[in-house]
Design an enzyme around this catalytic site. Structure first.
Site, PDB file in Angstrom:
ATOM      1  N   ARG A  77      41.081  33.161  33.216  1.00 20.64           N
ATOM      2  CA  ARG A  77      40.851  32.418  34.424  1.00 20.64           C
ATOM      3  C   ARG A  77      41.893  31.321  34.480  1.00 20.64           C
ATOM      4  O   ARG A  77      41.537  30.731  33.636  1.00 20.64           O
ATOM      5  CB  ARG A  77      39.709  32.451  34.866  1.00 20.64           C
ATOM      6  CG  ARG A  77      38.121  33.139  35.051  1.00 20.64           C
ATOM      7  CD  ARG A  77      38.270  33.948  36.294  1.00 20.64           C
ATOM      8  NE  ARG A  77      37.280  35.068  36.060  1.00 20.64           N
ATOM      9  CZ  ARG A  77      37.645  36.716  36.023  1.00 20.64           C
ATOM     10  NH1 ARG A  77      39.791  37.389  35.790  1.00 20.64           N
ATOM     11  NH2 ARG A  77      37.365  37.340  36.258  1.00 20.64           N
ATOM     12  N   HIS A 109      47.566  37.842  38.583  1.00 17.25           N
ATOM     13  CA  HIS A 109      46.399  38.825  38.151  1.00 17.25           C
ATOM     14  C   HIS A 109      46.414  40.199  38.059  1.00 17.25           C
ATOM     15  O   HIS A 109      46.005  41.016  38.568  1.00 17.25           O
ATOM     16  CB  HIS A 109      45.556  38.001  39.125  1.00 17.25           C
ATOM     17  CG  HIS A 109      44.169  38.382  37.920  1.00 17.25           C
ATOM     18  ND1 HIS A 109      43.579  37.856  38.919  1.00 17.25           N
ATOM     19  CD2 HIS A 109      43.278  38.985  37.785  1.00 17.25           C
ATOM     20  CE1 HIS A 109      42.015  37.363  38.547  1.00 17.25           C
ATOM     21  NE2 HIS A 109      42.228  38.594  37.470  1.00 17.25           N
TER      22      HIS A 109
END
Lengths: 307, 307
Positions: free
Chosen positions: A222, A270
């Site tokens: 993250r 991502h």
């Protein structure tokens, strides 16, 4: 049962997803907006508040591996079991990305790409895999799969997690005490920690200062694990020689962010382990069937722990 | 015995190499230029003519895997056993490069690098490894190691060689007949063929036209396997979507060569598997000991066959 499907998919993807679900769960009724009579919610980044006002809700099944975003929604029903996605295909995709990043750093392929842009032909040192020390932070499903894949390639792999965890072929430690030694010894650090209040800002100036000089950081977890200003300072000082970043505090990464054109930063959108709806849907469906048949639910999130 | 060491190493590397050899072969005498009394020549890209006029020469041991350059030297003694380097560390390094190239193509990391240069954030499709078909051409030590490594990662791997060869977990074919089908089915073709008169210009317009549209080519063998103008045409037409090239007809690749700044070409500076002098020296020394003790020599080149 009545199943609410709440995602941020585009219309085509949502329609395809519901078709997949219908094929596997022919007896359930699927709805796309809450009508109050909902037993199960299958969610993928649902809009905030989407799960409010559902008194009969018995299971929230996420299609994503990380639960941090759901848990940040203050309207998330508090007493409903919340299951996150655990999908072997996604674990393998994550291990592929970790292995690609390690091979790229170990064998200097990012540097060779820079040389190509500069029309420069120069061989760089080629250590053996067993001379490269890789530390995997976080030993959940993804961290364990990545660590075992790297170890099977001959890398010298260590693993660290907050709680004691054993992984075949990997030297592991846990807690703050074990961390400093491992950080100082690693040539490449791969972050696969869950994002919790305790791991927020994990890579700050003080932790980055403990890395071996010239180490590389691979963040596949993250964006909020990293204090960006501190990482940029560590890259500027040479403490960190290269960062592979798949995740960011704001996604998409803003166009003016210094990471985009930093020569020592590899930016991925991502993409390290996308949910493969074919296999992930099967995993979600297994939990819905367990609920219907009164069997134990799998992959429940411990809300106290945060993952 | 008297051992001639003839390389293109710089002075430091040559001195270090001879130190390594002396440590392992304390009873031999090492010379760096021919004095006529030479039993063994240990060579790494020796200057042309370096092995002439050595009537007592009983073994030429190369430190390189490929024998093509030595065999092109018309002054190479004809009846002296010629051994090439077979080093497990080099095979593993080659398999690492093959795996990195396949991961980069399969998971679109070259495309993500291009997106980063364009400040572009966009997810690209993520097939599973078992949906990606990889063809390894050449099933010598390096080709076999690469094919098995890729198969162990879940890729759908085929192998082809001029003579029949079996590889665990890999579907193999040989000869012209088997080739067309495999070429048409592969998403990624990895070239690890030996360079011989028969494989010179292997990737010409007619073979490239047999590839699956949009396939990728990874050349880790020799530059002369590829007809450069034909590959550039196949890249322009989209028949080949990306080429990873480690080897070139002229090395270093000339600064004005179109490969350098071609958006669909990854240029490496002959870095796919460098000789690791620590392990390769041990392999060379084993052959020198075998000669001294009258045991069979390993890894002899069949000059008729060319490898």
């Amino acid at each position: 049962m009545s199943v609410l499907v709440a995602t941020d998919f585009d219309a085509d993807e949502q329609a395809g997803f519901i078709d997949l679900l219908r094929g596997l769960l022919p007896h359930e009724r699927f709805v796309q907006s809450s009508d109050g009579e909902v037993d199960v919610a299958i969610v993928a980044n649902p809009p905030e508040g989407a799960l409010q006002g559902l008194p009969g809700l018995k299971l929230i099944q996420s299609m994503w591996a990380g639960a941090d975003r759901l848990l940040r929604d203050p309207t998330l029903p508090k007493d409903v079991p919340l299951a996150r996605m655990v999908d072997p295909a996604m674990n393998r995709a994550m291990a592929e990305t970790a292995l690609w990043a390690v091979l790229s750093l170990h064998r200097r392929f990012f540097d060779y790409a820079a040389q190509q842009r500069a029309t420069r032909w120069q061989l760089l040192p080629q250590p053996r895999a067993d001379e490269v020390s890789v530390l995997v932070l976080g030993l959940g499903e993804m961290g364990r799969t990545a660590a075992m894949t790297l170890a099977s390639h001959g890398y010298h792999v260590s693993g660290w997690s907050t709680r004691e965890t054993n992984v075949d072929g990997v030297r592991t430690a846990h807690g703050e005490a074990g961390l400093a030694t491992l950080l100082a010894a690693a040539d490449i650090v791969i972050n696969l920690l869950p994002l919790t209040p305790a791991t927020q800002g994990f890579f700050d100036a003080s932790r980055l200062a403990r890395l071996k000089p010239g180490a590389s950081l691979v963040n596949l977890a993250r964006g909020a694990h990293v204090v960006d200003a501190d990482l940029l300072a560590a890259l500027a000082s040479g403490r960190v020689s290269h960062a592979v970043l798949d995740v960011f505090r704001t996604e998409p990464l803003p166009a003016d962010h210094p990471y985009w054109h930093h020569p020592a930063v590899t930016v991925l959108p991502h993409a390290a382990a996308q949910t493969d709806l074919r296999s992930a849907t099967a995993a979600a469906v297994a939990n819905v069937r367990a609920l219907r048949e009164g069997r134990p639910l799998a992959n429940l999130v411990d809300r106290q722990r945060g993952y």
